[in-house]
Design a protein around this motif. Structure first.
Motif, short mmCIF file in Angstrom:
data_model
loop_
_atom_site.label_atom_id
_atom_site.label_comp_id
_atom_site.label_asym_id
_atom_site.label_seq_id
_atom_site.Cartn_x
_atom_site.Cartn_y
_atom_site.Cartn_z
N SER A 125 0.83 -1.20 0.00
CA SER A 125 0.00 0.00 0.00
C SER A 125 0.87 1.26 0.00
N LEU A 126 1.99 1.24 0.71
CA LEU A 126 2.90 2.38 0.67
C LEU A 126 3.49 2.55 -0.72
N ALA A 127 3.81 1.43 -1.39
CA ALA A 127 4.32 1.51 -2.76
C ALA A 127 3.26 2.10 -3.69
N LEU A 128 2.00 1.76 -3.47
CA LEU A 128 0.92 2.35 -4.27
C LEU A 128 0.82 3.86 -4.03
N VAL A 129 1.03 4.28 -2.78
CA VAL A 129 0.99 5.72 -2.48
C VAL A 129 2.07 6.45 -3.27
N LYS A 130 3.28 5.89 -3.32
CA LYS A 130 4.34 6.55 -4.08
C LYS A 130 4.08 6.50 -5.57
N ALA A 131 3.46 5.41 -6.05
CA ALA A 131 3.23 5.26 -7.48
C ALA A 131 2.11 6.17 -7.99
N PHE B 228 20.77 -4.73 1.50
CA PHE B 228 21.50 -3.87 2.44
C PHE B 228 22.01 -2.60 1.76
N GLY B 229 22.04 -2.62 0.41
CA GLY B 229 22.49 -1.43 -0.31
C GLY B 229 21.62 -0.22 -0.08
N LEU B 230 20.35 -0.45 0.28
CA LEU B 230 19.45 0.68 0.55
C LEU B 230 19.94 1.51 1.73
N PHE B 231 20.69 0.87 2.64
CA PHE B 231 21.16 1.58 3.82
C PHE B 231 22.40 2.44 3.56
N ARG B 232 22.84 2.47 2.29
CA ARG B 232 23.89 3.42 1.95
C ARG B 232 23.35 4.85 1.97
N ASN B 233 22.03 4.97 1.87
CA ASN B 233 21.40 6.29 1.97
C ASN B 233 21.18 6.61 3.44
N ASP C 195 7.76 9.88 4.90
CA ASP C 195 8.09 10.59 3.67
C ASP C 195 9.59 10.57 3.41
N ALA C 196 10.39 10.70 4.47
CA ALA C 196 11.84 10.65 4.31
C ALA C 196 12.28 9.30 3.76
N ALA C 197 11.67 8.22 4.25
CA ALA C 197 12.02 6.89 3.78
C ALA C 197 11.59 6.69 2.32
N PRO D 217 14.69 4.01 -4.59
CA PRO D 217 14.61 3.90 -6.05
C PRO D 217 13.22 3.43 -6.46
N ALA D 218 12.73 3.92 -7.59
CA ALA D 218 11.37 3.60 -8.04
C ALA D 218 11.15 2.10 -8.17
N ALA D 219 12.19 1.37 -8.63
CA ALA D 219 12.05 -0.07 -8.85
C ALA D 219 12.08 -0.88 -7.57
N GLN D 220 12.44 -0.24 -6.45
CA GLN D 220 12.53 -0.96 -5.18
C GLN D 220 11.60 -0.36 -4.13
N THR D 221 10.55 0.27 -4.59
CA THR D 221 9.64 0.92 -3.65
C THR D 221 8.98 -0.09 -2.71
N GLY D 222 8.54 -1.22 -3.27
CA GLY D 222 7.90 -2.23 -2.43
C GLY D 222 8.86 -2.86 -1.45
N ALA D 223 10.05 -3.25 -1.95
CA ALA D 223 11.04 -3.87 -1.07
C ALA D 223 11.51 -2.90 0.01
#
Length: 486
Positions: free
Chosen positions: A129-135, A267-272, A389-391, A396-402
């Motif tokens: 549902s959060l991914a749908l909000v961003k999409a 774990f690459g997401l945590f580079r941000n 919102d910060a998260a 990345p758009a392709a990893q919104t759900g994950a």
């Protein structure tokens, strides 16, 4: 990765879809989480021990936390709307099992299965549902959608104790889960007609079975240690075996996920750093859910209040979190995420301190609890939208759900472990108390419940510590706004 053409076509999210999604969020946070308050009623009716009911309370968040990342990644590929609908179906089945739980030897397995399915439903609904909000929403409209979504989740968690107490006292605790089914059916109806949203991968996608299995074993071992360690014995053969399983499988999970290209936990997401700070602080702030179970059991076990009376103490929490969620949105737009997240944590910490003076007479304690719960709601409201919102903004758009799955896993596991650890501290100490605390604090009024009151103060102190660490994580990772927004 290329975006699915169906997701590329212009589609602007509308309120019907948004509120349909929110029904699924409400099904978990408003109804499934009522067990925080009505667990004693359920245990007495079904003949289940307090330890079994503690597991029933925590298992929903545990199952949500275990599967939420996996399901969030699947949602990106098979369809976020489809996964959200599956979550609704699981919620219906889980609520049905809890509602029809029989007395006797089948009570424990039926209620635990139902609660586990409710956790799986949350694992589907939250990230998808959060991914749908961003999409489907962008800019200020997305921030509004996140605020409304947060009202369903944080507001639902604020209302759950009150609603659960009222329904349990007047209609029986089973009625809570029958209403939950109706809410899910309403949400499914409101989501009709919305287009699918997903991404397609080029090349063969391999499911990360080894990563998922090692993660599950690690989390289960950790949960059993947290909830049952004191009863089993931390250095008993079973306790030591659990420690070995936890360390071994945790190490294997880290090695597998760092080596695999198709790892389910990226774990690459945590580079941000912003995403990292939002996720860590989210875990810790959700862990303060332990405040609810400790303070509510304090006034019921130690003060003789029933679930409905205890639930009324949280009314200010429910009102405040719903009333101030959109204030958090406006603070985000004005100051960026850092300041409102820190302010929210500070207010939350003050709130926990205010519900901690179990040394007072019950009449006096009620006033502190009412004020404390109101501040608790304000603090979480300030924190919710800026953090979410910060998260989302840093995914990345392709990893919104994950990515949403990892963020919401932090919520679920934070709540699971916060509740489990707080309940474990409270349960371990409410039999014998803490003599050293009695020597430092004067307990007025009844003395026959001294151990319960001492146990509550120590367990609530653990929650204050989590808030302090959350503030530190935000200060280290979320950058200051370059200028205040107008």
């Amino acid at each position: 990765m290329s975006t699915n053409p169906q997701a590329e076509r212009p589609y602007k999210g509308n309120d019907r879809l948004l509120f349909g999604i929110i029904m699924g969020v409400v099904a978990f946070w408003l109804f499934a989480q009522t067990t925080l308050n009505v667990a004693p009623d359920m245990g007495r009716a079904l003949g289940l021990s307090a330890s079994v009911m503690n597991v029933a309370v925590a298992i929903t968040s545990l199952f949500s936390g275990i599967f939420i990342v996996v399901v969030g990644g699947l949602a990106d590929r098979v369809g976020r709307l489809k996964i959200t609908r599956i979550g609704f179906y699981l919620s219906i089945v889980g609520s049905l099992l809890v509602a029809i739980t029989p007395q006797g030897h089948l009570a424990a397995p039926v209620i635990l299965l139902g609660r586990a399915l409710q956790g799986l439903s949350a694992a589907c609904i939250m990230p998808a549902s959060l991914a749908l909000v961003k999409a489907f929403w962008d800019g200020p409209e997305r921030q509004r959608a996140i605020s409304m979504w947060s009202i369903g989740s944080w507001g639902g968690s604020g209302l759950c104790s009150l609603v659960g107490g009222l329904m349990s006292q007047n209609f029986g605790w089973r009625s809570i889960f029958w209403v939950d089914i109706v809410v899910c059916l309403l949400g499914l109806w409101m989501m009709r007609g919305a287009p699918e949203s997903k991404v397609e991968t080029k090349g063969e996608y391999k499911f990360d079975l080894s990563g998922v299995l090692t993660f599950m074993v690690t989390m289960v071992a950790l949960q059993v240690l947290v909830t049952q360690g004191n009863k089993l014995g931390w250095t008993s053969p079973v306790g030591l075996a659990l420690w070995v399983v936890l360390i071994a499988f945790g190490w294997m999970f880290l090695r597998i996920e760092n080596r695999k290209r198709s790892a389910f936990f990226d774990f690459g997401l945590f580079r941000n750093p912003i995403y990292t700070g939002a996720t860590i602080s989210n875990f810790l702030i959700n862990g303060t859910a332990g405040t609810l179970i400790v303070s509510l059991q304090l006034v019921q076990i130690g003060g003789g209040m029933n679930a409905q009376q205890a639930g009324f103490l949280t009314l200010g929490y429910a009102v405040a979190i719903i009333a101030f969620i959109r204030v958090g949105e406006k603070l985000l737009q004005r100051f960026g995420p850092r300041k409102p997240m820190i302010w929210g944590c500070l207010i939350t910490g003050l709130a926990i301190v205010m519900v901690s003076p179990a040394n007072l007479m019950l009449t006096d304690y009620k006033f502190f609890a009412i004020a404390g719960y109101s501040l608790f709601g304000i603090g979480l409201a300030f924190y919710a939208t800026p953090s979410t919102d910060a998260a989302l903004s840093n995914l990345p758009a392709a990893q919104t759900g994950a990515g949403s799955g990892i963020y919401k896993m932090a919520s679920s596991l934070g709540a699971a472990f916060g509740v489990a650890i707080s309940a474990a501290i409270f349960t371990a100490l409410n039999g014998n108390g803490a003599d050293w605390l009695a020597g430092m604090v004067t307990f007025v009024g009844r003395q026959d419940n001294l151990a319960v009151r001492e146990a509550a103060m120590i367990a609530l102190g653990f929650n204050v510590l989590m808030v302090a660490v959350a503030i530190l994580s935000i200060m280290l990772t979320i950058p200051k706004a370059t200028k205040e927004r107008v």
